[in-house]
Write a protein that holds these residues in place. Structure first.
Motif, PDB file in Angstrom:
ATOM      1  N   ASP A  26      -3.453  10.466  -6.453  1.00 51.41           N
ATOM      2  CA  ASP A  26      -4.226  11.660  -6.085  1.00 51.41           C
ATOM      3  C   ASP A  26      -3.428  12.614  -5.208  1.00 51.41           C
ATOM      4  O   ASP A  26      -3.986  13.535  -4.625  1.00 51.41           O
ATOM      5  CB  ASP A  26      -5.511  11.246  -5.359  1.00 51.41           C
ATOM      6  CG  ASP A  26      -6.408  10.391  -6.243  1.00 51.41           C
ATOM      7  OD1 ASP A  26      -6.416  10.625  -7.472  1.00 51.41           O
ATOM      8  OD2 ASP A  26      -7.078   9.488  -5.712  1.00 51.41           O
ATOM      9  N   GLY A  27      -2.124  12.371  -5.087  1.00 48.49           N
ATOM     10  CA  GLY A  27      -1.269  13.249  -4.304  1.00 48.49           C
ATOM     11  C   GLY A  27      -1.159  12.860  -2.841  1.00 48.49           C
ATOM     12  O   GLY A  27      -0.394  13.462  -2.097  1.00 48.49           O
ATOM     13  N   GLU A  28      -1.922  11.852  -2.417  1.00 46.60           N
ATOM     14  CA  GLU A  28      -1.860  11.427  -1.023  1.00 46.60           C
ATOM     15  C   GLU A  28      -0.559  10.663  -0.766  1.00 46.60           C
ATOM     16  O   GLU A  28       0.012  10.068  -1.666  1.00 46.60           O
ATOM     17  CB  GLU A  28      -3.078  10.578  -0.653  1.00 46.60           C
ATOM     18  CG  GLU A  28      -3.039   9.126  -1.115  1.00 46.60           C
ATOM     19  CD  GLU A  28      -3.392   8.888  -2.590  1.00 46.60           C
ATOM     20  OE1 GLU A  28      -3.545   7.721  -2.959  1.00 46.60           O
ATOM     21  OE2 GLU A  28      -3.504   9.853  -3.375  1.00 46.60           O
ATOM     22  N   GLU A  29      -0.092  10.701   0.467  1.00 46.09           N
ATOM     23  CA  GLU A  29       1.125  10.004   0.846  1.00 46.09           C
ATOM     24  C   GLU A  29       0.772   8.582   1.274  1.00 46.09           C
ATOM     25  O   GLU A  29      -0.126   8.376   2.089  1.00 46.09           O
ATOM     26  CB  GLU A  29       1.801  10.745   2.004  1.00 46.09           C
ATOM     27  CG  GLU A  29       3.174  10.225   2.317  1.00 46.09           C
ATOM     28  CD  GLU A  29       3.872  11.071   3.364  1.00 46.09           C
ATOM     29  OE1 GLU A  29       3.522  10.932   4.550  1.00 46.09           O
ATOM     30  OE2 GLU A  29       4.738  11.863   2.989  1.00 46.09           O
ATOM     31  N   ILE A  30       1.453   7.613   0.692  1.00 45.28           N
ATOM     32  CA  ILE A  30       1.210   6.203   1.001  1.00 45.28           C
ATOM     33  C   ILE A  30       2.440   5.665   1.726  1.00 45.28           C
ATOM     34  O   ILE A  30       3.563   5.780   1.223  1.00 45.28           O
ATOM     35  CB  ILE A  30       0.946   5.397  -0.282  1.00 45.28           C
ATOM     36  CG1 ILE A  30      -0.297   5.936  -0.987  1.00 45.28           C
ATOM     37  CG2 ILE A  30       0.810   3.917   0.034  1.00 45.28           C
ATOM     38  CD1 ILE A  30      -0.525   5.371  -2.354  1.00 45.28           C
ATOM     39  N   LYS A  31       2.209   5.084   2.895  1.00 42.26           N
ATOM     40  CA  LYS A  31       3.310   4.546   3.701  1.00 42.26           C
ATOM     41  C   LYS A  31       3.064   3.070   3.971  1.00 42.26           C
ATOM     42  O   LYS A  31       1.931   2.667   4.242  1.00 42.26           O
ATOM     43  CB  LYS A  31       3.408   5.268   5.044  1.00 42.26           C
ATOM     44  CG  LYS A  31       3.846   6.696   4.947  1.00 42.26           C
ATOM     45  CD  LYS A  31       4.007   7.273   6.334  1.00 42.26           C
ATOM     46  CE  LYS A  31       4.556   8.686   6.230  1.00 42.26           C
ATOM     47  NZ  LYS A  31       4.920   9.203   7.535  1.00 42.26           N
ATOM     48  N   ILE A  32       4.140   2.305   3.906  1.00 45.75           N
ATOM     49  CA  ILE A  32       4.095   0.914   4.361  1.00 45.75           C
ATOM     50  C   ILE A  32       5.388   0.630   5.113  1.00 45.75           C
ATOM     51  O   ILE A  32       6.434   1.231   4.832  1.00 45.75           O
ATOM     52  CB  ILE A  32       3.904  -0.112   3.209  1.00 45.75           C
ATOM     53  CG1 ILE A  32       5.052  -0.058   2.216  1.00 45.75           C
ATOM     54  CG2 ILE A  32       2.586   0.077   2.514  1.00 45.75           C
ATOM     55  CD1 ILE A  32       5.004  -1.194   1.210  1.00 45.75           C
ATOM     56  N   ASP A  33       5.297  -0.229   6.091  1.00 47.25           N
ATOM     57  CA  ASP A  33       6.456  -0.650   6.881  1.00 47.25           C
ATOM     58  C   ASP A  33       6.636  -2.138   6.700  1.00 47.25           C
ATOM     59  O   ASP A  33       5.761  -2.926   7.086  1.00 47.25           O
ATOM     60  CB  ASP A  33       6.250  -0.313   8.360  1.00 47.25           C
ATOM     61  CG  ASP A  33       6.082   1.161   8.617  1.00 47.25           C
ATOM     62  OD1 ASP A  33       6.712   1.967   7.895  1.00 47.25           O
ATOM     63  OD2 ASP A  33       5.321   1.530   9.535  1.00 47.25           O
ATOM     64  N   LEU A  34       7.733  -2.509   6.082  1.00 47.27           N
ATOM     65  CA  LEU A  34       8.024  -3.924   5.829  1.00 47.27           C
ATOM     66  C   LEU A  34       9.027  -4.410   6.871  1.00 47.27           C
ATOM     67  O   LEU A  34      10.033  -3.750   7.129  1.00 47.27           O
ATOM     68  CB  LEU A  34       8.595  -4.107   4.424  1.00 47.27           C
ATOM     69  CG  LEU A  34       7.690  -3.638   3.279  1.00 47.27           C
ATOM     70  CD1 LEU A  34       8.438  -3.675   1.964  1.00 47.27           C
ATOM     71  CD2 LEU A  34       6.442  -4.491   3.213  1.00 47.27           C
ATOM     72  N   VAL A  35       8.740  -5.559   7.442  1.00 45.08           N
ATOM     73  CA  VAL A  35       9.645  -6.170   8.429  1.00 45.08           C
ATOM     74  C   VAL A  35      10.060  -7.518   7.871  1.00 45.08           C
ATOM     75  O   VAL A  35       9.207  -8.323   7.459  1.00 45.08           O
ATOM     76  CB  VAL A  35       8.949  -6.327   9.788  1.00 45.08           C
ATOM     77  CG1 VAL A  35       9.877  -7.032  10.782  1.00 45.08           C
ATOM     78  CG2 VAL A  35       8.516  -4.973  10.335  1.00 45.08           C
ATOM     79  N   TYR A  36      11.362  -7.753   7.838  1.00 42.99           N
ATOM     80  CA  TYR A  36      11.920  -8.994   7.314  1.00 42.99           C
ATOM     81  C   TYR A  36      12.656  -9.727   8.429  1.00 42.99           C
ATOM     82  O   TYR A  36      13.328  -9.111   9.251  1.00 42.99           O
ATOM     83  CB  TYR A  36      12.914  -8.706   6.188  1.00 42.99           C
ATOM     84  CG  TYR A  36      12.305  -8.090   4.958  1.00 42.99           C
ATOM     85  CD1 TYR A  36      11.814  -8.896   3.928  1.00 42.99           C
ATOM     86  CD2 TYR A  36      12.217  -6.710   4.808  1.00 42.99           C
ATOM     87  CE1 TYR A  36      11.255  -8.336   2.790  1.00 42.99           C
ATOM     88  CE2 TYR A  36      11.661  -6.145   3.675  1.00 42.99           C
ATOM     89  CZ  TYR A  36      11.184  -6.961   2.670  1.00 42.99           C
ATOM     90  OH  TYR A  36      10.635  -6.412   1.527  1.00 42.99           O
ATOM     91  N   ASP A  37      12.541 -11.047   8.414  1.00 42.02           N
ATOM     92  CA  ASP A  37      13.276 -11.905   9.334  1.00 42.02           C
ATOM     93  C   ASP A  37      14.420 -12.557   8.582  1.00 42.02           C
ATOM     94  O   ASP A  37      14.252 -12.977   7.429  1.00 42.02           O
ATOM     95  CB  ASP A  37      12.360 -12.985   9.923  1.00 42.02           C
ATOM     96  CG  ASP A  37      11.246 -12.398  10.765  1.00 42.02           C
ATOM     97  OD1 ASP A  37      11.480 -11.396  11.469  1.00 42.02           O
ATOM     98  OD2 ASP A  37      10.120 -12.948  10.713  1.00 42.02           O
ATOM     99  N   LYS A  38      15.568 -12.647   9.240  1.00 44.19           N
ATOM    100  CA  LYS A  38      16.725 -13.276   8.606  1.00 44.19           C
ATOM    101  C   LYS A  38      16.484 -14.769   8.470  1.00 44.19           C
ATOM    102  O   LYS A  38      15.970 -15.412   9.365  1.00 44.19           O
ATOM    103  CB  LYS A  38      17.988 -13.025   9.439  1.00 44.19           C
ATOM    104  CG  LYS A  38      19.257 -13.314   8.681  1.00 44.19           C
ATOM    105  CD  LYS A  38      20.383 -12.455   9.177  1.00 44.19           C
ATOM    106  CE  LYS A  38      21.488 -12.486   8.155  1.00 44.19           C
ATOM    107  NZ  LYS A  38      22.521 -11.559   8.464  1.00 44.19           N
ATOM    108  N   LYS A  39      16.795 -15.280   7.277  1.00 44.33           N
ATOM    109  CA  LYS A  39      16.625 -16.725   7.018  1.00 44.33           C
ATOM    110  C   LYS A  39      17.816 -17.489   7.546  1.00 44.33           C
ATOM    111  O   LYS A  39      18.902 -17.030   7.588  1.00 44.33           O
ATOM    112  CB  LYS A  39      16.511 -16.976   5.516  1.00 44.33           C
ATOM    113  CG  LYS A  39      15.197 -16.534   4.938  1.00 44.33           C
ATOM    114  CD  LYS A  39      15.189 -16.901   3.468  1.00 44.33           C
ATOM    115  CE  LYS A  39      13.860 -16.719   2.827  1.00 44.33           C
ATOM    116  NZ  LYS A  39      13.833 -17.199   1.459  1.00 44.33           N
TER     117      LYS A  39
END
Length: 176
Positions: free
Chosen positions: A163-176
């Motif tokens: 619908d034209g909206e901006e979708i944001k996600i923040d992914l955080v990864y830990d080192k294995k």
């Protein structure tokens, strides 16, 4: 005259060696100033901000193996699809600002990776055109990769929704 030619032949290799010795740290320092994302990473769901669009988060989430060599970033993502099956995708990006093309089940994606001025983050702008219900659609997204510390990788993703909206996600990864 013969004496000058002999001196030139004798000192030319020394001068070239000194020039190379002086330039080598400059070249190495330029590469050393860039963030290195190499490693095996596990998604930390508690620290990640997945937002309302779980489908987009599911597509990007899961474990990640990253290798970074000179001018190439290779990202292997393993995630669980809607059917509960494990799916692995591999994307390759050149780190010189030139376009990279990756092919997946969803079609070809064209990406351009650019470093921030300080070399601490990498932005990957991607455009993918595909058919959806007989209609051609183009999805654009941007990922900003950064290392918050030696054991943490952050990937901030932004894309445009249907619908034209901006979708944001923040992914955080830990080192294995």
């Amino acid at each position: 005259m013969k004496k000058n030619v002999t001196l030139h032949r004798m000192f030319a290799p020394i001068v070239l060696t000194l020039m190379f010795a002086m330039l080598t740290p400059v070249i190495a320092n330029a590469q050393a100033g860039k963030a290195d994302f190499t490693g095996k990473w596990a998604l930390n769901q508690e620290k990640s901000k997945l937002g309302e669009n779980q489908g987009f988060a599911r597509m990007l989430g899961g474990d990640v193996i990253v290798s970074q060599e000179a001018n190439l970033l290779t990202v292997e993502r393993t995630r669980t699809n809607q059917n509960g099956e494990s799916v692995t995708t591999t994307m390759k990006y050149t780190l010189d600002g030139k376009e990279s093309i990756n092919t997946s089940q969803r079609g070809d994606s064209k990406s351009v990776a650019t470093w921030s001025a300080d070399g601490k983050s990498l932005s990957i702008a991607t455009s993918r055109t595909f058919d959806m219900n007989g209609e051609k659609m183009t999805m654009k997204s941007t990922e900003v990769w950064s290392r918050t510390d030696a054991g943490t990788l952050s990937v901030n993703s932004t894309r445009q929704g249907r619908d034209g909206e901006e979708i944001k996600i923040d992914l955080v990864y830990d080192k294995k």
